[in-house]
Design a protein around this motif. Structure first.
Motif, mmCIF file in Angstrom:
data_model
loop_
_atom_site.group_PDB
_atom_site.id
_atom_site.type_symbol
_atom_site.label_atom_id
_atom_site.label_comp_id
_atom_site.label_asym_id
_atom_site.label_seq_id
_atom_site.Cartn_x
_atom_site.Cartn_y
_atom_site.Cartn_z
ATOM 1 N N SER A 1 -33.404 -52.862 -30.729
ATOM 2 C CA SER A 1 -32.822 -51.522 -30.625
ATOM 3 C C SER A 1 -33.647 -50.523 -31.427
ATOM 4 O O SER A 1 -33.933 -49.409 -30.973
ATOM 5 N N ILE A 2 -34.026 -50.923 -32.642
ATOM 6 C CA ILE A 2 -34.791 -50.039 -33.514
ATOM 7 C C ILE A 2 -36.212 -49.840 -32.992
ATOM 8 O O ILE A 2 -36.752 -48.728 -33.008
ATOM 9 N N ILE A 3 -36.827 -50.910 -32.499
ATOM 10 C CA ILE A 3 -38.239 -50.871 -32.118
ATOM 11 C C ILE A 3 -38.462 -50.287 -30.719
ATOM 12 O O ILE A 3 -39.454 -49.577 -30.484
ATOM 13 N N LEU A 4 -37.544 -50.537 -29.800
ATOM 14 C CA LEU A 4 -37.754 -50.119 -28.409
ATOM 15 C C LEU A 4 -36.798 -49.018 -27.960
ATOM 16 O O LEU A 4 -37.233 -47.993 -27.424
ATOM 17 N N ILE A 5 -35.498 -49.225 -28.159
ATOM 18 C CA ILE A 5 -34.522 -48.303 -27.577
ATOM 19 C C ILE A 5 -34.498 -46.967 -28.314
ATOM 20 O O ILE A 5 -34.506 -45.901 -27.681
ATOM 21 N N PHE A 6 -34.479 -46.989 -29.626
ATOM 22 C CA PHE A 6 -34.426 -45.734 -30.368
ATOM 23 C C PHE A 6 -35.653 -44.844 -30.119
ATOM 24 O O PHE A 6 -35.492 -43.632 -29.908
ATOM 25 N N PRO A 7 -36.886 -45.370 -30.137
ATOM 26 C CA PRO A 7 -38.024 -44.510 -29.791
ATOM 27 C C PRO A 7 -37.924 -43.923 -28.385
ATOM 28 O O PRO A 7 -38.300 -42.770 -28.157
ATOM 29 N N LEU A 8 -37.397 -44.721 -27.447
ATOM 30 C CA LEU A 8 -37.221 -44.205 -26.090
ATOM 31 C C LEU A 8 -36.219 -43.060 -26.075
ATOM 32 O O LEU A 8 -36.432 -42.038 -25.403
ATOM 33 N N ILE A 9 -35.127 -43.200 -26.822
ATOM 34 C CA ILE A 9 -34.120 -42.133 -26.888
ATOM 35 C C ILE A 9 -34.716 -40.869 -27.494
ATOM 36 O O ILE A 9 -34.476 -39.754 -27.000
ATOM 37 N N VAL A 10 -35.499 -41.024 -28.551
ATOM 38 C CA VAL A 10 -36.126 -39.856 -29.178
ATOM 39 C C VAL A 10 -37.114 -39.206 -28.210
ATOM 40 O O VAL A 10 -37.187 -37.969 -28.105
ATOM 41 N N TYR A 11 -37.868 -40.011 -27.490
ATOM 42 C CA TYR A 11 -38.794 -39.471 -26.490
ATOM 43 C C TYR A 11 -38.045 -38.674 -25.427
ATOM 44 O O TYR A 11 -38.433 -37.549 -25.084
ATOM 45 N N LEU A 12 -36.966 -39.238 -24.911
ATOM 46 C CA LEU A 12 -36.192 -38.549 -23.884
ATOM 47 C C LEU A 12 -35.559 -37.276 -24.447
ATOM 48 O O LEU A 12 -35.530 -36.233 -23.768
ATOM 49 N N GLY A 13 -35.076 -37.356 -25.668
ATOM 50 C CA GLY A 13 -34.472 -36.179 -26.284
ATOM 51 C C GLY A 13 -35.476 -35.070 -26.517
ATOM 52 O O GLY A 13 -35.180 -33.887 -26.290
ATOM 53 N N ALA A 14 -36.658 -35.443 -26.965
ATOM 54 C CA ALA A 14 -37.703 -34.438 -27.189
ATOM 55 C C ALA A 14 -38.205 -33.850 -25.868
ATOM 56 O O ALA A 14 -38.686 -32.712 -25.832
ATOM 57 N N SER A 15 -38.094 -34.617 -24.802
ATOM 58 C CA SER A 15 -38.556 -34.163 -23.489
ATOM 59 C C SER A 15 -37.535 -33.276 -22.785
ATOM 60 O O SER A 15 -37.862 -32.595 -21.814
ATOM 61 N N GLY A 16 -36.305 -33.321 -23.254
ATOM 62 C CA GLY A 16 -35.249 -32.570 -22.584
ATOM 63 C C GLY A 16 -35.179 -31.129 -23.037
ATOM 64 O O GLY A 16 -35.857 -30.690 -23.982
#
Length: 384
Positions: free
Chosen positions: A273-288
């Protein structure tokens, strides 16, 4: 934590909102924890991972805000900016904790009223400095380095990685930073899957095992966030705030994995969750992009209260937990009071934000940062 962005950069409003969503989940996690018998039956089971999400967000926004400012900013100014941003609410959290300390009479802390007032005040003042307390000064008995306000432990490690970034690690190339992140990820996975509890919970004590936990938890997410801020190529994502908020809630709410027989499975979930999912969430959030008046207001409100909420809620949780434990109140009867506690934490955080944090930070910025910035501008050579 929320950085001071330059006027020429777009502001990641969704990331502010997500920080608030995670902070609200932390409060709910701690409220339900009062009725849990162990980590296995805890409601909002993985709420503790919000701390790791905060560290990742912190690394991302610190890199985004400061990486390109070092030609005109000294290490001293950077550290002063972080101090102005973080320290006022650290102090307020300790004050709230000290005020609430003697309202926490419980079978959990049978000797709490034997603690002299002078010692409580001393612990509070040491807490103001964010210097960790040794076990000999633990006035509660939970081996916390900040017994008046336990969650302040994460600010201790936040300061450590900010100092490391400011004094040298910011100079690492993306390749070298990537190596550091990979090593930290490997250490995180190893720790999580081999830990006695099958999770990454911990970091709040000066005990060697707890210190290892804290260091392991902060190194990967902070520097992964920093690397992400340097390398990510953003895309346009629709409905990013809703998608990312639901993702954060889902990750933190999923029930315990593997049970007591396969603890490593939950450790694997934590680390991935920390290594894969959270960075993906931050990427999506920054892209929105936040569209509409109400969406912007929600993200701003959530972002504004996130840090005050995180750093002031636990003294109230101490009182609530003491009430549940002393009166053996089951969840079926405790939930109305739990809702009141939840709303009280939000109200307190907003009051602290508007009546204390924002005015104090504004004053400190005017007295310390504006003056130091002008002095640095005079001292810099043309073209530097």
């Amino acid at each position: 934590m929320k950085p001071e962005l330059t006027s020429t950069k777009p502001h990641y409003a969704i990331l502010d909102g997500l920080r608030g969503v995670a902070a609200l989940m932390v409060v709910a996690f701690h409220i339900f924890e009062a009725n849990a018998t162990s980590h296995l039956d805890q409601v909002i089971n993985h709420g503790y991972l919000a701390v790791d999400f905060f560290f990742l967000l912190s690394g991302f926004v610190v890199g985004y805000a400061y990486d390109d400012r070092w030609y005109k900013m000294s290490i001293k100014e950077f550290l002063m900016r972080r101090l102005v941003r973080l320290q006022p609410m650290v102090i307020m959290g300790m004050i709230v904790g000290a005020i609430g300390f003697y309202f926490q009479d419980s079978i959990l802390w049978p000797n709490i009223h034997d603690v002299p007032v002078w010692k409580t005040i001393l612990v509070m003042f040491i807490g103001f400095t964010i210097l960790p307390l040794p076990l000999s000064m633990d006035i509660r008995g939970w081996t916390e380095m900040y017994p008046l306000n336990g969650p302040a432990w994460s600010l201790f490690y936040e300061y450590i990685v900010n100092i490391l970034y400011g004094i040298g690690l910011r100079k690492l190339s993306n390749k070298a930073l990537g190596v550091l992140v990979l090593l930290a990820a490997a250490a995180l996975v190893h720790f999580a899957v081999t830990s006695p509890g099958g999770d990454v919970i911990g970091g709040w004590s000066l005990e060697p095992v707890q210190m290892r936990t804290g260091i392991t938890r902060v190194l990967f997410p902070f520097f992964a966030g920093l690397l992400l801020s340097r390398t990510v190529q953003l895309s346009k994502i629709k409905n990013a705030f809703l998608l990312c908020s639901l993702s954060v809630i889902a990750v933190l709410s999923i029930p315990r994995i593997g049970g007591s027989e396969h603890l490593w499975m939950n450790g694997l979930y934590d680390s991935l969750s920390i290594i894969l999912i959270f960075p993906l969430i931050v990427y999506l959030g920054a892209s929105g992009e936040v569209k509409g008046k109400y969406g912007s207001l929600i993200c701003k409100f959530f972002g504004d209260i996130s840090y005050p909420l995180y750093i002031t809620h636990y003294p109230i949780i101490y009182i609530y937990t003491a009430w549940v434990a002393s009166n053996k109140v089951p969840l079926s009867e405790a939930w109305p009071t739990g809702i009141v506690v939840f709303l009280t934490c939000i109200t307190l955080s907003y009051a602290c934000l508007k009546l204390y944090d924002e005015p104090v930070r504004k004053w400190l910025t005017r007295k310390l940062l504006v003056k130091s910035t002008k002095q640095a501008a005079v001292q810099l050579k043309p073209g530097y």
